[in-house]
Design a protein around this motif. Structure first.
Motif, PDB file in Angstrom:
ATOM      1  N   LYS A   1      80.734  49.954 -13.948  1.00  0.00           N
ATOM      2  CA  LYS A   1      81.735  49.123 -13.280  1.00  0.00           C
ATOM      3  C   LYS A   1      83.073  49.814 -12.860  1.00  0.00           C
ATOM      4  O   LYS A   1      83.565  49.818 -11.950  1.00  0.00           O
ATOM      5  CB  LYS A   1      82.069  48.023 -14.173  1.00  0.00           C
ATOM      6  CG  LYS A   1      83.350  47.072 -13.626  1.00  0.00           C
ATOM      7  CD  LYS A   1      83.616  45.775 -14.546  1.00  0.00           C
ATOM      8  CE  LYS A   1      85.027  45.137 -14.192  1.00  0.00           C
ATOM      9  NZ  LYS A   1      85.675  44.456 -15.200  1.00  0.00           N
ATOM     10  N   GLN A   2      83.581  50.707 -13.893  1.00  0.00           N
ATOM     11  CA  GLN A   2      84.839  51.548 -13.900  1.00  0.00           C
ATOM     12  C   GLN A   2      84.587  52.487 -12.733  1.00  0.00           C
ATOM     13  O   GLN A   2      85.598  52.711 -11.980  1.00  0.00           O
ATOM     14  CB  GLN A   2      85.056  51.962 -15.195  1.00  0.00           C
ATOM     15  CG  GLN A   2      85.567  51.122 -16.336  1.00  0.00           C
ATOM     16  CD  GLN A   2      85.511  51.617 -17.614  1.00  0.00           C
ATOM     17  OE1 GLN A   2      85.161  52.707 -17.859  1.00  0.00           O
ATOM     18  NE2 GLN A   2      86.215  50.862 -18.532  1.00  0.00           N
ATOM     19  N   ASP A   3      83.521  53.038 -12.640  1.00  0.00           N
ATOM     20  CA  ASP A   3      83.173  54.083 -11.634  1.00  0.00           C
ATOM     21  C   ASP A   3      83.158  53.284 -10.424  1.00  0.00           C
ATOM     22  O   ASP A   3      83.605  54.091  -9.251  1.00  0.00           O
ATOM     23  CB  ASP A   3      81.809  54.735 -12.054  1.00  0.00           C
ATOM     24  CG  ASP A   3      81.831  55.743 -12.954  1.00  0.00           C
ATOM     25  OD1 ASP A   3      82.734  56.097 -13.571  1.00  0.00           O
ATOM     26  OD2 ASP A   3      80.787  56.120 -13.616  1.00  0.00           O
TER      27      ASP A   3
ATOM     28  N   GLU B   1      85.068  50.701  -9.675  1.00  0.00           N
ATOM     29  CA  GLU B   1      86.359  50.511  -9.264  1.00  0.00           C
ATOM     30  C   GLU B   1      86.977  51.883  -8.560  1.00  0.00           C
ATOM     31  O   GLU B   1      87.884  51.498  -7.580  1.00  0.00           O
ATOM     32  CB  GLU B   1      87.188  49.965 -10.575  1.00  0.00           C
ATOM     33  CG  GLU B   1      86.554  48.562 -10.815  1.00  0.00           C
ATOM     34  CD  GLU B   1      87.200  47.882 -12.189  1.00  0.00           C
ATOM     35  OE1 GLU B   1      87.455  46.956 -12.478  1.00  0.00           O
ATOM     36  OE2 GLU B   1      87.601  49.020 -12.920  1.00  0.00           O
ATOM     37  N   TYR B   2      86.865  52.792  -9.160  1.00  0.00           N
ATOM     38  CA  TYR B   2      87.410  54.082  -8.659  1.00  0.00           C
ATOM     39  C   TYR B   2      86.703  54.237  -7.322  1.00  0.00           C
ATOM     40  O   TYR B   2      87.465  54.894  -6.408  1.00  0.00           O
ATOM     41  CB  TYR B   2      86.806  55.241  -9.587  1.00  0.00           C
ATOM     42  CG  TYR B   2      87.401  56.593  -9.122  1.00  0.00           C
ATOM     43  CD1 TYR B   2      88.856  56.966  -9.236  1.00  0.00           C
ATOM     44  CD2 TYR B   2      86.332  57.530  -8.607  1.00  0.00           C
ATOM     45  CE1 TYR B   2      89.047  58.436  -8.592  1.00  0.00           C
ATOM     46  CE2 TYR B   2      86.905  58.636  -7.852  1.00  0.00           C
ATOM     47  CZ  TYR B   2      88.338  58.966  -7.844  1.00  0.00           C
ATOM     48  OH  TYR B   2      88.279  60.256  -7.381  1.00  0.00           O
TER      49      TYR B   2
END
Length: 308
Positions: A259-261, A263-264
Protein backbone atom coordinates in the motif's frame (compact mmCIF):
# COMPACT_ATOMS: atom_id res chain seq x y z
CA UNK A 1 22.01 -94.20 -12.43
CA UNK A 2 22.54 -90.67 -13.70
CA UNK A 3 20.70 -91.52 -16.95
CA UNK A 4 17.73 -92.88 -14.97
CA UNK A 5 17.50 -89.68 -12.89
CA UNK A 6 17.70 -87.54 -16.02
CA UNK A 7 14.98 -89.59 -17.66
CA UNK A 8 12.80 -89.30 -14.56
CA UNK A 9 13.24 -85.50 -14.43
CA UNK A 10 12.50 -85.23 -18.15
CA UNK A 11 9.40 -87.32 -17.71
CA UNK A 12 8.12 -85.17 -14.87
CA UNK A 13 8.78 -82.01 -16.88
CA UNK A 14 6.87 -83.38 -19.86
CA UNK A 15 3.99 -84.41 -17.61
CA UNK A 16 3.87 -80.93 -16.13
CA UNK A 17 3.73 -79.38 -19.58
CA UNK A 18 0.98 -81.75 -20.60
CA UNK A 19 -0.95 -80.97 -17.43
CA UNK A 20 -0.67 -77.26 -18.04
CA UNK A 21 -1.63 -77.72 -21.65
CA UNK A 22 -4.70 -79.74 -20.71
CA UNK A 23 -5.82 -77.06 -18.21
CA UNK A 24 -5.47 -74.37 -20.83
CA UNK A 25 -7.21 -76.41 -23.48
CA UNK A 26 -10.03 -77.16 -21.05
CA UNK A 27 -10.73 -73.43 -20.58
CA UNK A 28 -10.36 -72.71 -24.28
CA UNK A 29 -12.72 -75.57 -25.10
CA UNK A 30 -15.22 -74.16 -22.62
CA UNK A 31 -15.02 -70.73 -24.29
CA UNK A 32 -15.54 -72.26 -27.72
CA UNK A 33 -18.42 -74.52 -26.68
CA UNK A 34 -22.13 -73.81 -27.15
CA UNK A 35 -22.99 -74.95 -23.65
CA UNK A 36 -24.05 -71.55 -22.34
CA UNK A 37 -25.35 -72.93 -19.07
CA UNK A 38 -21.98 -74.52 -18.34
CA UNK A 39 -20.18 -71.29 -19.29
CA UNK A 40 -22.43 -69.31 -16.97
CA UNK A 41 -21.82 -71.74 -14.12
CA UNK A 42 -18.06 -71.69 -14.61
CA UNK A 43 -17.95 -67.90 -15.02
CA UNK A 44 -19.59 -67.51 -11.62
CA UNK A 45 -17.12 -69.95 -10.11
CA UNK A 46 -14.21 -67.96 -11.51
CA UNK A 47 -15.79 -64.73 -10.24
CA UNK A 48 -16.25 -66.12 -6.72
CA UNK A 49 -12.65 -67.38 -6.74
CA UNK A 50 -11.56 -63.84 -7.79
CA UNK A 51 -10.20 -65.11 -11.10
CA UNK A 52 -11.73 -62.09 -12.77
CA UNK A 53 -9.88 -62.25 -16.10
CA UNK A 54 -11.23 -65.72 -16.83
CA UNK A 55 -14.67 -64.76 -15.57
CA UNK A 56 -14.70 -61.76 -17.90
CA UNK A 57 -13.70 -63.88 -20.88
CA UNK A 58 -16.79 -65.98 -20.31
CA UNK A 59 -19.15 -63.14 -19.34
CA UNK A 60 -18.31 -61.18 -22.48
CA UNK A 61 -19.37 -64.05 -24.69
CA UNK A 62 -22.56 -64.67 -22.75
CA UNK A 63 -24.06 -61.17 -22.52
CA UNK A 64 -25.32 -61.18 -26.10
CA UNK A 65 -26.54 -64.76 -25.97
CA UNK A 66 -28.65 -64.21 -22.85
CA UNK A 67 -30.03 -60.80 -23.83
CA UNK A 68 -33.75 -60.70 -23.13
CA UNK A 69 -33.71 -63.83 -20.99
CA UNK A 70 -34.25 -64.17 -17.24
CA UNK A 71 -30.57 -64.82 -16.54
CA UNK A 72 -29.50 -61.65 -18.35
CA UNK A 73 -29.99 -59.36 -15.34
CA UNK A 74 -27.56 -61.30 -13.14
CA UNK A 75 -25.16 -61.68 -16.04
CA UNK A 76 -25.07 -57.94 -16.80
CA UNK A 77 -24.65 -57.16 -13.09
CA UNK A 78 -21.68 -59.48 -12.57
CA UNK A 79 -20.12 -58.50 -15.88
CA UNK A 80 -20.08 -54.85 -14.71
CA UNK A 81 -18.53 -55.82 -11.38
CA UNK A 82 -15.93 -58.01 -13.07
CA UNK A 83 -14.69 -54.99 -15.04
CA UNK A 84 -14.72 -52.99 -11.81
CA UNK A 85 -12.68 -55.64 -9.96
CA UNK A 86 -10.15 -55.55 -12.81
CA UNK A 87 -9.92 -51.75 -12.35
CA UNK A 88 -11.16 -51.11 -15.89
CA UNK A 89 -13.33 -48.24 -14.67
CA UNK A 90 -14.15 -46.97 -18.16
CA UNK A 91 -15.75 -50.30 -19.12
CA UNK A 92 -17.26 -50.76 -15.66
CA UNK A 93 -19.06 -47.41 -15.62
CA UNK A 94 -20.48 -48.16 -19.08
CA UNK A 95 -21.80 -51.56 -17.98
CA UNK A 96 -23.18 -50.22 -14.68
CA UNK A 97 -25.01 -47.45 -16.54
CA UNK A 98 -26.29 -49.92 -19.14
CA UNK A 99 -27.64 -52.10 -16.35
CA UNK A 100 -29.42 -49.17 -14.68
CA UNK A 101 -30.89 -48.03 -18.01
CA UNK A 102 -31.93 -51.54 -19.04
CA UNK A 103 -33.37 -52.58 -15.68
CA UNK A 104 -34.66 -49.35 -14.08
CA UNK A 105 -37.06 -51.28 -11.84
CA UNK A 106 -34.44 -53.72 -10.60
CA UNK A 107 -33.50 -53.71 -6.92
CA UNK A 108 -29.92 -53.25 -8.15
CA UNK A 109 -30.61 -50.22 -10.38
CA UNK A 110 -29.80 -47.70 -7.65
CA UNK A 111 -26.56 -49.47 -6.78
CA UNK A 112 -25.46 -49.63 -10.42
CA UNK A 113 -26.33 -45.98 -11.05
CA UNK A 114 -24.15 -45.05 -8.08
CA UNK A 115 -21.33 -47.36 -9.15
CA UNK A 116 -21.32 -45.85 -12.64
CA UNK A 117 -20.79 -42.40 -11.10
CA UNK A 118 -18.23 -43.80 -8.65
CA UNK A 119 -16.18 -45.20 -11.54
CA UNK A 120 -15.99 -41.67 -12.97
CA UNK A 121 -14.80 -40.57 -9.53
CA UNK A 122 -12.07 -43.22 -9.52
CA UNK A 123 -10.98 -42.11 -13.00
CA UNK A 124 -10.66 -38.47 -11.93
CA UNK A 125 -6.95 -37.55 -12.31
CA UNK A 126 -4.72 -35.41 -10.10
CA UNK A 127 -5.61 -31.71 -10.10
CA UNK A 128 -2.82 -30.67 -12.47
CA UNK A 129 -4.22 -32.76 -15.36
CA UNK A 130 -7.31 -32.31 -17.52
CA UNK A 131 -10.42 -32.46 -15.35
CA UNK A 132 -13.02 -33.69 -17.84
CA UNK A 133 -13.64 -36.87 -15.85
CA UNK A 134 -13.86 -34.83 -12.65
CA UNK A 135 -16.65 -32.73 -14.15
CA UNK A 136 -18.38 -35.87 -15.46
CA UNK A 137 -18.11 -37.46 -12.02
CA UNK A 138 -19.73 -34.44 -10.36
CA UNK A 139 -22.49 -34.46 -12.98
CA UNK A 140 -23.27 -38.16 -12.61
CA UNK A 141 -23.08 -38.12 -8.82
CA UNK A 142 -25.47 -35.16 -8.74
CA UNK A 143 -27.78 -37.01 -11.12
CA UNK A 144 -27.75 -39.96 -8.73
CA UNK A 145 -28.72 -37.68 -5.83
CA UNK A 146 -31.53 -36.18 -7.92
CA UNK A 147 -32.84 -39.62 -8.91
CA UNK A 148 -32.54 -41.18 -5.45
CA UNK A 149 -32.84 -38.32 -2.92
CA UNK A 150 -33.75 -40.74 -0.12
CA UNK A 151 -30.98 -43.23 -0.82
CA UNK A 152 -28.56 -44.21 1.93
CA UNK A 153 -25.80 -43.49 -0.61
CA UNK A 154 -26.67 -39.78 -0.90
CA UNK A 155 -24.36 -38.84 1.97
CA UNK A 156 -21.45 -40.67 0.34
CA UNK A 157 -22.25 -39.17 -3.07
CA UNK A 158 -22.29 -35.68 -1.55
CA UNK A 159 -18.93 -36.29 0.11
CA UNK A 160 -17.45 -37.48 -3.19
CA UNK A 161 -18.77 -34.38 -4.96
CA UNK A 162 -17.09 -32.19 -2.34
CA UNK A 163 -13.78 -34.04 -2.84
CA UNK A 164 -14.03 -33.41 -6.58
CA UNK A 165 -14.87 -29.74 -6.11
CA UNK A 166 -11.87 -29.39 -3.82
CA UNK A 167 -9.72 -30.73 -6.65
CA UNK A 168 -11.18 -28.22 -9.13
CA UNK A 169 -10.66 -25.46 -6.58
CA UNK A 170 -7.00 -26.44 -6.16
CA UNK A 171 -6.49 -26.42 -9.92
CA UNK A 172 -8.09 -22.97 -10.28
CA UNK A 173 -5.98 -21.63 -7.39
CA UNK A 174 -2.77 -23.06 -8.86
CA UNK A 175 -3.54 -21.67 -12.32
CA UNK A 176 -4.24 -18.21 -10.88
CA UNK A 177 -0.89 -18.24 -9.04
CA UNK A 178 0.83 -19.27 -12.26
CA UNK A 179 -0.30 -16.05 -13.95
CA UNK A 180 1.40 -14.14 -11.16
CA UNK A 181 4.55 -16.25 -11.47
CA UNK A 182 4.91 -15.66 -15.22
CA UNK A 183 4.29 -11.93 -14.86
CA UNK A 184 0.84 -11.70 -16.47
CA UNK A 185 -0.39 -9.51 -13.63
CA UNK A 186 -3.69 -8.33 -15.08
CA UNK A 187 -4.72 -11.93 -15.83
CA UNK A 188 -3.64 -12.89 -12.30
CA UNK A 189 -5.96 -10.30 -10.75
CA UNK A 190 -8.85 -11.52 -12.91
CA UNK A 191 -8.08 -15.19 -12.21
CA UNK A 192 -7.92 -14.70 -8.44
CA UNK A 193 -11.23 -12.87 -8.60
CA UNK A 194 -12.81 -15.71 -10.58
CA UNK A 195 -11.64 -18.33 -8.07
CA UNK A 196 -13.01 -16.28 -5.16
CA UNK A 197 -16.31 -15.88 -7.00
CA UNK A 198 -16.61 -19.56 -7.96
CA UNK A 199 -15.42 -20.86 -4.57
CA UNK A 200 -16.57 -18.30 -1.98
CA UNK A 201 -15.72 -20.62 0.91
CA UNK A 202 -12.27 -21.56 -0.40
CA UNK A 203 -9.55 -22.17 2.15
CA UNK A 204 -7.21 -20.13 -0.06
CA UNK A 205 -9.32 -16.94 0.20
CA UNK A 206 -7.03 -14.98 2.53
CA UNK A 207 -3.90 -15.79 0.55
CA UNK A 208 -5.51 -15.13 -2.81
CA UNK A 209 -6.91 -11.76 -1.76
CA UNK A 210 -3.42 -10.77 -0.62
CA UNK A 211 -1.90 -12.05 -3.88
CA UNK A 212 -4.51 -10.02 -5.76
CA UNK A 213 -3.16 -6.88 -4.07
CA UNK A 214 0.39 -7.85 -5.05
CA UNK A 215 -0.63 -8.61 -8.64
CA UNK A 216 -2.57 -5.35 -8.94
CA UNK A 217 0.44 -3.42 -7.63
CA UNK A 218 2.79 -5.05 -10.15
CA UNK A 219 0.27 -4.46 -12.94
CA UNK A 220 0.02 -0.79 -11.92
CA UNK A 221 3.78 -0.37 -11.64
CA UNK A 222 4.27 -1.76 -15.14
CA UNK A 223 1.58 0.47 -16.59
CA UNK A 224 2.09 3.70 -18.48
CA UNK A 225 2.39 6.73 -16.19
CA UNK A 226 -0.95 8.09 -17.40
CA UNK A 227 -2.72 4.98 -16.01
CA UNK A 228 -0.75 4.48 -12.83
CA UNK A 229 -2.74 6.84 -10.60
CA UNK A 230 -5.98 5.00 -11.34
CA UNK A 231 -4.47 1.54 -11.05
CA UNK A 232 -2.45 2.25 -7.90
CA UNK A 233 -5.69 3.67 -6.49
CA UNK A 234 -7.24 0.24 -6.90
CA UNK A 235 -4.38 -1.19 -4.86
CA UNK A 236 -5.27 1.18 -2.01
CA UNK A 237 -8.94 0.16 -2.16
CA UNK A 238 -8.05 -3.52 -2.21
CA UNK A 239 -5.76 -3.06 0.79
CA UNK A 240 -8.45 -1.26 2.82
CA UNK A 241 -10.94 -4.07 2.17
CA UNK A 242 -8.33 -6.71 3.00
CA UNK A 243 -7.26 -5.04 6.26
CA UNK A 244 -10.87 -4.79 7.38
CA UNK A 245 -11.64 -8.40 6.46
CA UNK A 246 -8.42 -9.96 7.80
CA UNK A 247 -7.14 -7.72 10.63
CA UNK A 248 -4.99 -10.56 12.01
CA UNK A 249 -3.68 -11.81 8.67
CA UNK A 250 -0.09 -13.01 8.50
CA UNK A 251 0.13 -11.16 5.18
CA UNK A 252 -1.08 -7.83 6.58
CA UNK A 253 2.37 -6.36 7.21
CA UNK A 254 3.51 -7.13 3.67
CA UNK A 255 0.21 -5.82 2.30
CA UNK A 256 0.77 -2.57 4.19
CA UNK A 257 4.19 -2.24 2.55
CA UNK A 258 2.56 -2.69 -0.87
CA UNK A 259 0.00 0.00 0.00
CA UNK A 260 2.75 2.42 0.93
CA UNK A 261 4.60 1.65 -2.32
CA UNK A 262 1.36 2.28 -4.22
CA UNK A 263 0.93 5.66 -2.49
CA UNK A 264 4.47 6.59 -3.54
CA UNK A 265 3.67 5.36 -7.06
CA UNK A 266 0.69 7.71 -7.28
CA UNK A 267 2.80 10.69 -6.18
CA UNK A 268 5.55 9.79 -8.65
CA UNK A 269 3.10 9.37 -11.55
CA UNK A 270 1.47 12.72 -10.77
CA UNK A 271 4.87 14.40 -10.64
CA UNK A 272 5.90 12.87 -13.97
CA UNK A 273 2.72 13.97 -15.69
CA UNK A 274 2.97 17.46 -14.19
CA UNK A 275 6.56 17.79 -15.38
CA UNK A 276 5.59 16.56 -18.83
CA UNK A 277 3.38 19.61 -19.28
CA UNK A 278 6.49 21.80 -19.37
CA UNK A 279 8.97 19.26 -20.71
CA UNK A 280 8.17 18.28 -24.33
CA UNK A 281 10.88 15.61 -24.38
CA UNK A 282 9.41 13.86 -21.33
CA UNK A 283 5.88 14.26 -22.68
CA UNK A 284 6.93 12.55 -25.92
CA UNK A 285 8.61 9.78 -23.94
CA UNK A 286 5.53 9.15 -21.82
CA UNK A 287 3.20 9.25 -24.81
CA UNK A 288 5.29 6.66 -26.67
CA UNK A 289 4.97 4.00 -23.97
CA UNK A 290 2.80 0.95 -24.43
CA UNK A 291 -0.26 0.40 -22.26
CA UNK A 292 1.91 -1.68 -19.96
CA UNK A 293 5.64 -1.78 -19.62
CA UNK A 294 7.64 -4.86 -20.40
CA UNK A 295 8.10 -7.37 -17.63
CA UNK A 296 10.99 -6.81 -15.25
CA UNK A 297 14.22 -8.64 -16.20
CA UNK A 298 13.71 -11.38 -13.62
CA UNK A 299 10.41 -12.33 -15.24
CA UNK A 300 11.33 -12.00 -18.91
CA UNK A 301 11.37 -15.21 -20.86
CA UNK A 302 8.49 -16.63 -18.85
CA UNK A 303 5.70 -14.57 -20.37
CA UNK A 304 5.22 -16.97 -23.27
CA UNK A 305 4.29 -19.86 -21.02
CA UNK A 306 0.77 -21.12 -21.60
CA UNK A 307 -1.75 -21.73 -18.95
CA UNK A 308 -2.75 -25.39 -18.60
Amino acid sequence: MFKQQRSLISGLFICSLLALGSCKSKFEKLKASNDNAKKYQEAMKYYNKKEYSKALDLFDGLTQRYRGQTEAEDLFYYNAYTNYKLKDYTSARYHFKTFADTYPNSARAEECRFMSAYCYYLDSPIFSLDQENTLKAIETLQLFINLYPKSERVAEASKLIQNLRDKLEQKAYTNAKLYLTIGDYQSAVIAFGNVLRDYPDTKYAEEMEFLSIRAQYKYSKNSTDFRQEERFGQVLSMYDQYAEKYPQSKYLHEALGIKQDAEYGIKHAKAQIAEATTNPKLAKKLASKDTTKTQPPSEKGQGNQKMP
